[in-house]
Design an enzyme around this catalytic site. Sequence first.
Site, PDB file in Angstrom:
ATOM      1  N   ASP A 213      29.617  45.697  54.728  1.00  0.00           N
ATOM      2  CA  ASP A 213      30.551  45.034  55.879  1.00  0.00           C
ATOM      3  C   ASP A 213      29.667  43.894  56.595  1.00  0.00           C
ATOM      4  O   ASP A 213      28.544  44.362  57.139  1.00  0.00           O
ATOM      5  CB  ASP A 213      30.909  46.185  56.621  1.00  0.00           C
ATOM      6  CG  ASP A 213      31.942  45.879  57.685  1.00  0.00           C
ATOM      7  OD1 ASP A 213      32.869  45.224  57.365  1.00  0.00           O
ATOM      8  OD2 ASP A 213      31.650  46.148  58.922  1.00  0.00           O
ATOM      9  N   GLU A 279      30.182  41.037  52.152  1.00  0.00           N
ATOM     10  CA  GLU A 279      31.268  40.356  52.864  1.00  0.00           C
ATOM     11  C   GLU A 279      30.513  39.522  53.824  1.00  0.00           C
ATOM     12  O   GLU A 279      29.777  39.835  54.778  1.00  0.00           O
ATOM     13  CB  GLU A 279      32.245  41.389  53.736  1.00  0.00           C
ATOM     14  CG  GLU A 279      33.215  40.780  54.340  1.00  0.00           C
ATOM     15  CD  GLU A 279      33.496  41.602  55.598  1.00  0.00           C
ATOM     16  OE1 GLU A 279      34.796  41.510  55.924  1.00  0.00           O
ATOM     17  OE2 GLU A 279      32.798  42.208  56.389  1.00  0.00           O
TER      18      GLU A 279
END
Length: 570
Positions: A213, A279
Amino acid sequence: MSNPHFLDPDWWRHAVVYQVYPRSFADADNDGTGDVRGITEKLRYLAELGVDAVWVSPWYPSPLLDGGYDVADYRDISPDFGTLADADAFIAKAHELGIRVFIDLVPNHSSWEHPWFKEALAAAPGSPERDRYIFRDGRGEDGELPPNNWASVFGGPAWTRTTNADGTPGQWYLHMFDISQPDWNWDNPEIPDMFDDVLRFWFDRGIDGFRVDVADSMSKDPLLPDIEVDPQTGFGSNDKRVGSPQWDHTGVPEIQRRWRAVADSYANTELGGRVFVAEAYLDPIERLVEYVRPDRLHTTFNFDALLSEWSAGSQRAVIAKTIPAHEAVGAPTTWVLGNHDNVRVATRYGKPITGVDYTVVDPLGSAGDPIELGAQLITMPTDLELGRRRARAAALLELSLPGSAYIYQGEELGLEEVEDIPEALLQDPAWERSGHRVRGRDGCRVPLPWSGGVAPFGFGTDAAPWLPQPAHWGELTAEKQDADPASTLNLYRAALKLRRERPDFRTDALEFHEADGGDVLAFVRGSGTLVVVNFGADPVDLPAGEVLVTSVGLVDGRLPSDAAAWLSIS
């Protein structure tokens, strides 16, 4: 085992990965919330779909103030979702079916419910407990102003002031996202050590990889300088330009190299080395591919593909810049059309504006904010029939490209964004942090319809799901589409079967093919598979060859508007 590529050490270079948002996938215990046993019960569905891996969004203990990305314990399963024993059973069943397993790593911040943050709040300024996070004294005569002008991604300031034990105002802590998500201090050696242990904890349980993330966010400029003000918000701009003190800062490469070393230490185990997908919304692409050099992460999402408008020129421009940039560092490309943060594909492609035009020099592109983009799109009308038609063609385009591809749950059913969730039920933190200006991402997170004609459509047995499902989703259930040869579900199955079986799709070779007239994108994969996508308004002739699959039926042998086809030409 149904997947012949399961034990290939390079399986990840061409893998198709299915994203599960656990709260919304399948509810085995009938409490209105999806769970790990629900995922396990649907693994055969995923095996029949033809995916190589499943990525499970955060399943950790969490107050769920940001959909699980506010982690209270990195080494356990949320009681809402099950137990560690349930997770072990899920991993074992997935491997038995030839499916690898990714889970989320959330390294920028924890939940304010994490024991270490509670200890930090109880400790004094300057203490070792506070040094695990980013605490600072405020500015102004009495420290009443935030330490700098940084903004939260979800709206408002990136700082919140604490209260001392005696009730007086205290220091401020940094949260680049929600107030409930204090940022870790990666300059403190305890933090990288702790995350090494987290990686090993899950790798030892059989997890095959992590989706990282906000992989560009951990390192911060220790001086925490003010930045250029965004006139729309009055806070510092959150853009990710080169030299940002917040994003893609100088400490990120060393953190990623450390993780890669941990993953590579498993190379000689039964399942082979473990892998990462990052990401990171970064422009230009030369910055992004630094993340996938051989000593850093393995793959990184190509969000330009997600954000590109529906046109042959823009889509070709994305492909033409993405593949060589990744080849230059020896990494595969990673294609994605949607996820839990973005407006669903069928809705996005049914809007008057479908995305960014990448034929323009230096477009907004992947530096864009998906939450803000969603706020703009929801004000536009949607032609869902057109959007679903384009989404089917986009699926064939994505699945034909070299590298790996990701499917967000429900894309294989043609689900649309739910844009009319009652305001009282909205849970995304962007809703409150924006002062009810931005509805947030709940519309792409509505629980899936599996069977039956009325809600909850087999998601559970009778409990109301945590977000309401549209009544017409009874026409889109997996059960109903399974029986329809022309359904979106069966289109995905056919394409994934061909992708797995045809050697052309196991290579990185792609050569653009100049089409005769029309707004058409065409290219040859390997040595014998031609892909044609018609973005124009009129049908186009197809070259000679055996038609393998089409997104919609041909009309008098011609490819209609907003449609795609794969042909064997050798």
